[in-house]
Design an enzyme around this catalytic site. Structure first.
Site, PDB file in Angstrom:
ATOM      1  N   ASP A   1      35.750  15.342  62.176  1.00 45.76           N
ATOM      2  CA  ASP A   1      36.127  16.756  62.116  1.00 45.76           C
ATOM      3  C   ASP A   1      37.630  16.810  61.885  1.00 45.76           C
ATOM      4  O   ASP A   1      38.411  16.408  62.751  1.00 45.76           O
ATOM      5  CB  ASP A   1      35.739  17.445  63.436  1.00 45.76           C
ATOM      6  CG  ASP A   1      35.965  18.954  63.380  1.00 45.76           C
ATOM      7  OD1 ASP A   1      36.859  19.412  62.633  1.00 45.76           O
ATOM      8  OD2 ASP A   1      35.254  19.681  64.094  1.00 45.76           O
TER       9      ASP A   1
ATOM     10  N   SER B   1      37.512  37.794  65.057  1.00 46.16           N
ATOM     11  CA  SER B   1      38.035  37.325  66.341  1.00 46.16           C
ATOM     12  C   SER B   1      39.137  36.309  66.070  1.00 46.16           C
ATOM     13  O   SER B   1      39.257  35.758  64.959  1.00 46.16           O
ATOM     14  CB  SER B   1      36.915  36.661  67.148  1.00 46.16           C
ATOM     15  OG  SER B   1      36.506  35.471  66.484  1.00 46.16           O
TER      16      SER B   1
ATOM     17  N   TYR C   1      43.694  32.400  44.806  1.00 44.08           N
ATOM     18  CA  TYR C   1      44.350  33.501  45.528  1.00 44.08           C
ATOM     19  C   TYR C   1      45.448  33.016  46.490  1.00 44.08           C
ATOM     20  O   TYR C   1      45.863  33.759  47.358  1.00 44.08           O
ATOM     21  CB  TYR C   1      43.325  34.406  46.233  1.00 44.08           C
ATOM     22  CG  TYR C   1      42.292  33.706  47.110  1.00 44.08           C
ATOM     23  CD1 TYR C   1      42.643  33.154  48.340  1.00 44.08           C
ATOM     24  CD2 TYR C   1      40.966  33.635  46.716  1.00 44.08           C
ATOM     25  CE1 TYR C   1      41.696  32.544  49.155  1.00 44.08           C
ATOM     26  CE2 TYR C   1      40.010  33.021  47.512  1.00 44.08           C
ATOM     27  CZ  TYR C   1      40.384  32.476  48.737  1.00 44.08           C
ATOM     28  OH  TYR C   1      39.456  31.859  49.536  1.00 44.08           O
TER      29      TYR C   1
ATOM     30  N   PRO D   1      40.850  26.090  41.975  1.00 47.65           N
ATOM     31  CA  PRO D   1      39.681  26.472  41.166  1.00 47.65           C
ATOM     32  C   PRO D   1      39.332  27.943  41.325  1.00 47.65           C
ATOM     33  O   PRO D   1      39.531  28.532  42.378  1.00 47.65           O
ATOM     34  CB  PRO D   1      38.533  25.624  41.755  1.00 47.65           C
ATOM     35  CG  PRO D   1      39.123  24.810  42.858  1.00 47.65           C
ATOM     36  CD  PRO D   1      40.443  25.407  43.215  1.00 47.65           C
TER      37      PRO D   1
ATOM     38  N   ARG E   1      28.210  31.799  51.244  1.00 44.97           N
ATOM     39  CA  ARG E   1      29.087  32.515  52.176  1.00 44.97           C
ATOM     40  C   ARG E   1      29.858  33.658  51.525  1.00 44.97           C
ATOM     41  O   ARG E   1      30.325  34.555  52.213  1.00 44.97           O
ATOM     42  CB  ARG E   1      30.087  31.539  52.799  1.00 44.97           C
ATOM     43  CG  ARG E   1      29.437  30.557  53.745  1.00 44.97           C
ATOM     44  CD  ARG E   1      30.444  29.571  54.294  1.00 44.97           C
ATOM     45  NE  ARG E   1      29.835  28.730  55.308  1.00 44.97           N
ATOM     46  CZ  ARG E   1      29.207  27.585  55.024  1.00 44.97           C
ATOM     47  NH1 ARG E   1      29.138  27.153  53.784  1.00 44.97           N
ATOM     48  NH2 ARG E   1      28.664  26.873  56.002  1.00 44.97           N
TER      49      ARG E   1
END
Ligand code: HXC
Ligand code: NAP
Length: 282
Positions: free
Chosen positions: A67, A106, A148, A189, A200
């Site tokens: 992770d 949150s 972006y 990209p 998503r």
């Protein structure tokens, strides 16, 4: 497109290499002769990819659970890889993202995405970079951002702030570490159809057609196009490119930014004729 042994003897780590663009890059790098390590959180996904890609890469593909949000886990992973030899290339590709109204988020939602995208990239880059600098080992880092990063984007704010940070990291370290043999670049990209991104970010399939209309080339990019660009940027063939962010989006962001683009597409043939000087309106 490339010499068959372009990446021969290169040792490459791709974060998030079990799926999508990371997996496509792993395949391409193996094809070109590299030894490839992939990491992610889901062992079953990583192992399935390792099995699939061993068809091309034999024992040159290695899947390891990690992770990237966990600095200690990253340090342990890098130490483990280094036992078999130094990496030559790090591709920071792991990411998290979702579409949401910012006022609904949150703190945990922000922390999750910033942790993966910005902190994960930082953990990996420092763990490898410190070793490369102390060993005087030449190396390349390729970070994956988005189109972006400079403009920001509504509804993906945790991702936008994180990717902007990665872009700043790329340009900063390209200068700070460049004189010691470490090149650092990024790919930004536009949309490329992967399960992770599209599930998503595009909740209804019919939105895909609307998304394509925003792109001058009228289609999404492909994983193969992405992997080819990644292969070039990590190879010695791009040895003088440093601190660059290469956009690959079919011209999408420029179309969005151009003041008159949308207006021009709304005009009728008759209106175009009327815009001409009198006497040339035929
Ligand atoms: C609002 C959300 C949310 C959502 C999760 N959260 N999903 N908030 N909207 N859709 C909140 C949770 O409530 C929680 O906050 C916190 O985020 C962490 O959520 P978890 O599910 O516990 O986290 P985790 O299992 O670690 O998953 C991380 C993730 C997930 C980022 C939320 O989406 C993921 O695993 N993504 C990895 C792959 C991915 O995103 N790929 C797409 C990359 S595409 P609380 O406060 O409850 O703790 C990309 C660029 C695309 O980056 C550009 C296209 C042009
Ligand atoms: P993807 O398939 O969802 O890839 C994301 C990968 O990151 C997954 O393999 C995931 O594996 C891994 N990951 C997530 N959190 C992690 C963590 N904490 N530690 C380690 N690994 C983690 O999506 P993709 O489309 O291929 O995206 C790849 C890259 O391209 C990302 O940087 C994304 O921002 C960028 N990008 C994609 C697009 C696009 O349209 N596809 C456009 C612009 C930019 P686990 O879940 O198993 O951990």
């Amino acid at each position: 497109m490339f010499q068959k042994d372009l990446l021969k003897d290169k040792r490459i780590l791709i974060t998030g290499g079990g799926t999508g663009l990371g997996k496509a890059s792993a395949k391409r790098f193996l094809d070109l002769g590299a030894t490839v390590y992939i990491c992610g959180r889901r062992e079953d996904v990583l192992k399935a990819t390792e099995r699939e890609l061993s068809e091309f890469g034999g024992n040159r593909i290695h899947a390891l659970v990690c992770d990237v949000r966990d600095a200690a886990a990253v340090e342990a992973l890098i130490a483990h890889i280094w036992e078999e030899g130094a990496l030559d290339i790090l591709m920071n590709n792991a990411a998290g993202n979702f579409l949401a109204r910012t006022e609904d988020l949150s703190l945990g939602a922000f922390q999750s995405v910033i942790g993966i995208v910005l902190m994960g990239t930082l953990h990996m880059t420092l763990a490898c970079g410190r070793r490369w600098l102390s060993e005087k080992h030449k190396a390349v880092v390729l970070n994956i951002t988005t189109t972006y990063t400079s403009t920001g984007s509504a509804y993906v704010v945790p991702s936008a702030v994180s990717k902007a940070g990665v872009q700043a990291l790329t340009r900063s370290l390209a200068v700070e570490w460049g004189d010691r043999g470490i090149r650092m670049n990024a790919i930004a990209p536009g949309p490329i159809k992967t399960e992770g991104a599209f599930s998503r970010l595009l909740p209804r399939p019919e939105l895909e057609e609307a998304a394509k209309k925003k792109i001058p080339l009228g289609r999404f990019g492909t994983m193969e196009e992405f992997a080819d660009l990644a292969a070039f940027l990590v190879s010695d063939g791009s040895g003088y490119i440093n601190g660059e962010v290469v956009t690959m989006d079919g011209g999408e962001w420029l179309q969005g930014a151009g003041e008159f683009t949308a207006l021009g597409r709304e005009l009728t043939e008759q209106e175009w004729v009327m815009m001409k000087p009198k006497g040339k309106r035929s």
